[in-house]
Design a protein around this motif. Structure first.
Motif, short mmCIF file in Angstrom:
data_model
loop_
_atom_site.label_atom_id
_atom_site.label_comp_id
_atom_site.label_asym_id
_atom_site.label_seq_id
_atom_site.Cartn_x
_atom_site.Cartn_y
_atom_site.Cartn_z
N THR A 178 0.80 -1.22 0.00
CA THR A 178 0.00 0.00 0.00
C THR A 178 0.83 1.27 0.00
O THR A 178 0.45 2.26 -0.64
N LEU A 179 1.96 1.27 0.70
CA LEU A 179 2.69 2.52 0.93
C LEU A 179 3.99 2.66 0.13
O LEU A 179 4.53 3.76 0.06
N SER B 43 4.58 2.89 -2.85
CA SER B 43 4.47 3.85 -3.96
C SER B 43 4.77 5.28 -3.52
O SER B 43 4.94 6.17 -4.35
N LYS C 138 2.74 7.02 -1.39
CA LYS C 138 1.52 7.69 -0.94
C LYS C 138 1.27 7.35 0.52
O LYS C 138 0.96 6.20 0.86
N ASP C 139 1.41 8.34 1.39
CA ASP C 139 1.16 8.15 2.81
C ASP C 139 -0.34 8.13 3.08
O ASP C 139 -1.13 8.68 2.32
N ILE C 140 -0.72 7.48 4.17
CA ILE C 140 -2.11 7.47 4.61
C ILE C 140 -2.18 8.23 5.93
O ILE C 140 -1.61 7.79 6.93
N SER D 140 3.50 5.72 6.74
CA SER D 140 4.47 6.21 5.77
C SER D 140 5.60 5.18 5.64
O SER D 140 6.26 4.86 6.63
#
Length: 151
Positions: A23-24, A26, A28-30, A40
Motif C-alpha cells: 500500500t505505501l 508507492s 503515498k502516505d495514509i 508512511s
C-alpha cells in the motif's frame, strides 16, 4: 502460552509489513490524524532510532544471540511469573519479526509515523518494534516488582 504469543506477534508483524509494502511503497502516505499520526513507508537499515545503520550482520547476529538466550532461559528455568513469560514472548516475537525483514530484504520495513505538525517527528516504527517495547516495559515492571522497588 509463550509460543502462541510469539506466533501471533510474528504473524501480525508480517501481515502489517506486507500491507505497508503493497500500500505505501508507492510513496503515498495514509494520514490517520492530520499533523499527528500517519502510515508512511520507510526502509530502515539500522536498529531503533537509526543506530547501527548499515550494520546488517552485527544486528542479525545480536538478534539471534538474544532470541536464543531468552528461549534457553524460558526452557531451562521455566519461570512461574506470567508477566515475565509474556514480556519475554513479546520481545522474542518482535525480534524475530524484524530479523525476518533483515534476512529477507536487508532492511526493516517501518511504516507507523507519529509527529506533531512539522515540529517533531518520532522515529518511524512497526508492530515488531511495539512488541519489543511493550515486552521491555513489562520486563522492567517485573524486575521492579520482584526486587521490591515497587513496594
Amino acid at each position: 502460552m509463550e509460543i502462541v504469543i510469539i506466533l501471533l506477534g510474528i504473524i501480525l508483524d508480517r501481515i502489517t509489513k506486507l500491507w505497508a509494502i503493497k500500500t505505501l511503497l508507492s510513496g503515498k502516505d495514509i494520514v490517520i490524524i492530520k499533523n499527528f499520526f500517519q502510515f508512511s513507508y520507510l526502509e530502515n537499515t539500522g536498529a531503533a532510532f537509526g543506530i547501527f545503520r548499515d550494520k546488517l550482520m552485527f544486528l542479525t547476529v545480536i538478534t539471534l544471540i538474544v532470541v536464543f538466550a531468552i528461549i534457553v532461559y524460558l526452557f531451562k528455568f521455566k519461570p512461574s511469573s506470567k508477566i515475565l513469560r509474556i514480556s519475554l514472548a513479546f520481545i522474542i516475537s518482535g525480534a524475530i519479526g524484524n530479523l525476518i525483514d533483515r534476512i529477507q530484504y536487508k532492511y526493516v520495513v517501518d511504516f507507523i509515523l507519529l509527529h506533531y505538525k512539522d515540529v517533531y517527528y518520532f522515529p518511524t516504527f512497526n508492530v515488531a518494534d511495539i512488541l519489543v517495547s511493550v515486552g521491555t516495559i513489562l520486563l522492567a515492571f517485573f524486575i521492579i516488582k520482584e526486587d521490591g522497588y515497587g513496594k
